[in-house]
Scaffold this motif. Structure first.
Motif, PDB file in Angstrom:
ATOM      1  N   MET A  27      -3.193  12.149 -21.353  1.00  0.00           N
ATOM      2  CA  MET A  27      -1.954  11.496 -21.745  1.00  0.00           C
ATOM      3  C   MET A  27      -1.081  11.234 -20.519  1.00  0.00           C
ATOM      4  SD  MET A  27       0.818  12.716 -24.599  1.00  0.00           S
ATOM      5  CE  MET A  27       1.267  14.200 -23.710  1.00  0.00           C
ATOM      6  N   MET A  28      -0.982  12.191 -19.616  1.00  0.00           N
ATOM      7  CA  MET A  28      -0.180  11.993 -18.411  1.00  0.00           C
ATOM      8  C   MET A  28      -0.806  10.957 -17.490  1.00  0.00           C
ATOM      9  SD  MET A  28       2.618  13.520 -18.341  1.00  0.00           S
ATOM     10  CE  MET A  28       2.934  13.476 -20.076  1.00  0.00           C
ATOM     11  N   LEU A  29      -2.137  10.916 -17.425  1.00  0.00           N
ATOM     12  CA  LEU A  29      -2.796   9.876 -16.633  1.00  0.00           C
ATOM     13  C   LEU A  29      -2.491   8.492 -17.195  1.00  0.00           C
ATOM     14  CD1 LEU A  29      -6.314  11.299 -15.754  1.00  0.00           C
ATOM     15  CD2 LEU A  29      -4.540  10.566 -14.170  1.00  0.00           C
ATOM     16  N   SER A  30      -2.552   8.351 -18.508  1.00  0.00           N
ATOM     17  CA  SER A  30      -2.257   7.051 -19.105  1.00  0.00           C
ATOM     18  C   SER A  30      -0.783   6.689 -18.915  1.00  0.00           C
ATOM     19  CB  SER A  30      -2.616   7.035 -20.584  1.00  0.00           C
ATOM     20  OG  SER A  30      -1.817   7.947 -21.302  1.00  0.00           O
ATOM     21  N   LEU A  31       0.103   7.658 -18.987  1.00  0.00           N
ATOM     22  CA  LEU A  31       1.522   7.401 -18.748  1.00  0.00           C
ATOM     23  C   LEU A  31       1.754   6.970 -17.297  1.00  0.00           C
ATOM     24  CD1 LEU A  31       4.350   7.495 -19.994  1.00  0.00           C
ATOM     25  CD2 LEU A  31       4.512   9.856 -19.217  1.00  0.00           C
ATOM     26  N   GLY A  32       1.080   7.636 -16.375  1.00  0.00           N
ATOM     27  CA  GLY A  32       1.184   7.243 -14.964  1.00  0.00           C
ATOM     28  C   GLY A  32       0.637   5.849 -14.727  1.00  0.00           C
ATOM     29  N   GLY A  33      -0.490   5.537 -15.367  1.00  0.00           N
ATOM     30  CA  GLY A  33      -1.049   4.188 -15.261  1.00  0.00           C
ATOM     31  C   GLY A  33      -0.109   3.142 -15.825  1.00  0.00           C
ATOM     32  N   LEU A  34       0.576   3.500 -16.901  1.00  0.00           N
ATOM     33  CA  LEU A  34       1.557   2.603 -17.481  1.00  0.00           C
ATOM     34  C   LEU A  34       2.695   2.341 -16.502  1.00  0.00           C
ATOM     35  CD1 LEU A  34       2.602   1.058 -19.988  1.00  0.00           C
ATOM     36  CD2 LEU A  34       3.750   3.188 -20.641  1.00  0.00           C
ATOM     37  N   PHE A  35       3.152   3.388 -15.830  1.00  0.00           N
ATOM     38  CA  PHE A  35       4.220   3.218 -14.840  1.00  0.00           C
ATOM     39  C   PHE A  35       3.779   2.302 -13.705  1.00  0.00           C
ATOM     40  CE2 PHE A  35       6.190   7.566 -15.998  1.00  0.00           C
ATOM     41  CZ  PHE A  35       6.885   6.978 -17.040  1.00  0.00           C
ATOM     42  N   VAL A  36       2.564   2.492 -13.222  1.00  0.00           N
ATOM     43  CA  VAL A  36       2.050   1.643 -12.143  1.00  0.00           C
ATOM     44  C   VAL A  36       1.926   0.197 -12.619  1.00  0.00           C
ATOM     45  CG1 VAL A  36       0.020   1.183 -10.714  1.00  0.00           C
ATOM     46  CG2 VAL A  36       0.893   3.499 -10.915  1.00  0.00           C
ATOM     47  N   SER A  37       1.418   0.018 -13.837  1.00  0.00           N
ATOM     48  CA  SER A  37       1.275  -1.323 -14.389  1.00  0.00           C
ATOM     49  C   SER A  37       2.629  -2.000 -14.540  1.00  0.00           C
ATOM     50  CB  SER A  37       0.583  -1.244 -15.752  1.00  0.00           C
ATOM     51  OG  SER A  37       0.548  -2.497 -16.369  1.00  0.00           O
ATOM     52  N   LEU A  38       3.616  -1.277 -15.035  1.00  0.00           N
ATOM     53  CA  LEU A  38       4.959  -1.847 -15.168  1.00  0.00           C
ATOM     54  C   LEU A  38       5.546  -2.205 -13.805  1.00  0.00           C
ATOM     55  CD1 LEU A  38       6.534   0.372 -17.959  1.00  0.00           C
ATOM     56  CD2 LEU A  38       5.891  -2.033 -18.100  1.00  0.00           C
ATOM     57  N   LEU A  55       0.835  -1.196   0.000  1.00  0.00           N
ATOM     58  CA  LEU A  55       0.000   0.000   0.000  1.00  0.00           C
ATOM     59  C   LEU A  55       0.870   1.247   0.000  1.00  0.00           C
ATOM     60  CD1 LEU A  55      -2.847   1.126   0.127  1.00  0.00           C
ATOM     61  CD2 LEU A  55      -2.714   1.025   2.614  1.00  0.00           C
ATOM     62  N   ARG A  56       1.973   1.198   0.726  1.00  0.00           N
ATOM     63  CA  ARG A  56       2.864   2.350   0.795  1.00  0.00           C
ATOM     64  C   ARG A  56       3.475   2.651  -0.578  1.00  0.00           C
ATOM     65  NH1 ARG A  56       7.673   2.129   4.999  1.00  0.00           N
ATOM     66  NH2 ARG A  56       6.024   0.946   5.968  1.00  0.00           N
ATOM     67  N   ASP A  57       3.896   1.608  -1.278  1.00  0.00           N
ATOM     68  CA  ASP A  57       4.464   1.793  -2.614  1.00  0.00           C
ATOM     69  C   ASP A  57       3.427   2.311  -3.599  1.00  0.00           C
ATOM     70  OD1 ASP A  57       6.905   0.937  -1.722  1.00  0.00           O
ATOM     71  OD2 ASP A  57       6.619  -1.126  -2.429  1.00  0.00           O
ATOM     72  N   SER A  58       2.228   1.775  -3.538  1.00  0.00           N
ATOM     73  CA  SER A  58       1.192   2.222  -4.464  1.00  0.00           C
ATOM     74  C   SER A  58       0.755   3.648  -4.147  1.00  0.00           C
ATOM     75  CB  SER A  58      -0.011   1.280  -4.416  1.00  0.00           C
ATOM     76  OG  SER A  58      -0.619   1.312  -3.142  1.00  0.00           O
ATOM     77  N   MET A  59       0.725   4.020  -2.888  1.00  0.00           N
ATOM     78  CA  MET A  59       0.367   5.404  -2.548  1.00  0.00           C
ATOM     79  C   MET A  59       1.417   6.371  -3.070  1.00  0.00           C
ATOM     80  SD  MET A  59      -2.529   5.643  -1.182  1.00  0.00           S
ATOM     81  CE  MET A  59      -2.456   7.279  -0.508  1.00  0.00           C
ATOM     82  N   ARG A  60       2.679   5.999  -2.954  1.00  0.00           N
ATOM     83  CA  ARG A  60       3.747   6.846  -3.464  1.00  0.00           C
ATOM     84  C   ARG A  60       3.616   7.019  -4.974  1.00  0.00           C
ATOM     85  NH1 ARG A  60       9.318   4.405  -2.444  1.00  0.00           N
ATOM     86  NH2 ARG A  60       8.597   3.124  -4.147  1.00  0.00           N
ATOM     87  N   ASP A  61       3.317   5.921  -5.674  1.00  0.00           N
ATOM     88  CA  ASP A  61       3.134   5.996  -7.124  1.00  0.00           C
ATOM     89  C   ASP A  61       1.939   6.864  -7.486  1.00  0.00           C
ATOM     90  OD1 ASP A  61       5.309   4.369  -7.463  1.00  0.00           O
ATOM     91  OD2 ASP A  61       4.128   2.543  -7.787  1.00  0.00           O
ATOM     92  N   LEU A  62       0.842   6.698  -6.753  1.00  0.00           N
ATOM     93  CA  LEU A  62      -0.355   7.495  -7.042  1.00  0.00           C
ATOM     94  C   LEU A  62      -0.124   8.980  -6.778  1.00  0.00           C
ATOM     95  CD1 LEU A  62      -3.153   5.155  -5.645  1.00  0.00           C
ATOM     96  CD2 LEU A  62      -2.556   5.587  -8.028  1.00  0.00           C
ATOM     97  N   ILE A  63       0.592   9.299  -5.723  1.00  0.00           N
ATOM     98  CA  ILE A  63       0.899  10.709  -5.434  1.00  0.00           C
ATOM     99  C   ILE A  63       1.763  11.294  -6.541  1.00  0.00           C
ATOM    100  CG2 ILE A  63       2.175  12.236  -3.872  1.00  0.00           C
ATOM    101  CD1 ILE A  63       1.150  10.451  -1.568  1.00  0.00           C
ATOM    102  N   LEU A  64       2.743  10.529  -6.996  1.00  0.00           N
ATOM    103  CA  LEU A  64       3.588  11.013  -8.086  1.00  0.00           C
ATOM    104  C   LEU A  64       2.798  11.190  -9.380  1.00  0.00           C
ATOM    105  CD1 LEU A  64       6.848   8.977  -7.469  1.00  0.00           C
ATOM    106  CD2 LEU A  64       6.484  11.422  -7.104  1.00  0.00           C
ATOM    107  N   ILE A  65       1.834  10.322  -9.638  1.00  0.00           N
ATOM    108  CA  ILE A  65       0.991  10.468 -10.824  1.00  0.00           C
ATOM    109  C   ILE A  65       0.145  11.723 -10.723  1.00  0.00           C
ATOM    110  CG2 ILE A  65      -0.982   9.465 -12.042  1.00  0.00           C
ATOM    111  CD1 ILE A  65       0.240   6.721 -11.437  1.00  0.00           C
ATOM    112  N   VAL A  66      -0.432  11.980  -9.552  1.00  0.00           N
ATOM    113  CA  VAL A  66      -1.248  13.186  -9.365  1.00  0.00           C
ATOM    114  C   VAL A  66      -0.401  14.440  -9.559  1.00  0.00           C
ATOM    115  CG1 VAL A  66      -2.526  14.513  -7.640  1.00  0.00           C
ATOM    116  CG2 VAL A  66      -2.982  12.076  -7.909  1.00  0.00           C
ATOM    117  N   VAL A  67       0.807  14.447  -9.017  1.00  0.00           N
ATOM    118  CA  VAL A  67       1.701  15.591  -9.191  1.00  0.00           C
ATOM    119  C   VAL A  67       2.045  15.775 -10.665  1.00  0.00           C
ATOM    120  CG1 VAL A  67       4.031  16.441  -8.706  1.00  0.00           C
ATOM    121  CG2 VAL A  67       2.637  15.516  -6.855  1.00  0.00           C
ATOM    122  N   MET A  68       2.308  14.672 -11.364  1.00  0.00           N
ATOM    123  CA  MET A  68       2.643  14.746 -12.780  1.00  0.00           C
ATOM    124  C   MET A  68       1.474  15.301 -13.588  1.00  0.00           C
ATOM    125  SD  MET A  68       4.116  11.745 -15.292  1.00  0.00           S
ATOM    126  CE  MET A  68       2.764  10.646 -14.967  1.00  0.00           C
TER     127      MET A  68
END
Length: 104
Positions: free
Chosen positions: A40-51, A3-16
């Motif tokens: 486009m940035m949302l899809s890129l962030g989703g791609l990062f989370v998926s990877l 959960l901590r890792d996913s929250m960090r990723d989600l926060i970075l996506i929101v900032v992006m």
């Protein structure tokens, strides 16, 4: 996934996404471009989370396979040790038998 890792990723996506939205609105002042860039940035962030999730899954699979291989190697080693011991015993019996025959 932690959960901590996913929250960090989600926060970075929101900032992006927010930074992209602010940059596009400031430069072009066109809502269509802003929405497109945001998506486009949302899809890129989703791609990062998926990877990230796929990489973690691969790491878990590698650890599981390594553990399985280690167990199999231990079983093979113990089996070979037993066969070696049996062979040594049989050779010892054969040598004892031959020495008895020679002394008769």
């Amino acid at each position: 996934m932690n959960l901590r890792d996913s929250m960090r990723d989600l926060i970075l996506i929101v900032v992006m996404v927010l930074s992209t939205l602010l940059l596009v609105l400031r430069l072009w002042q066109d809502i269509t471009i802003a929405v497109g860039a945001t998506l486009m940035m949302l899809s890129l962030g989703g791609l990062f989370v998926s990877l990230g999730m796929k990489i973690r899954s691969l790491e878990e699979n590698i650890v599981a396979r390594e553990r399985t291989m280690r167990v199999n190697l231990e079983e093979i080693s113990s089996s070979l040790n037993r066969k070696y011991d049996r062979t040594v015993e049989q050779l010892g019996e054969i040598v004892d038998g031959m020495t008895r025959r020679m002394y008769r």
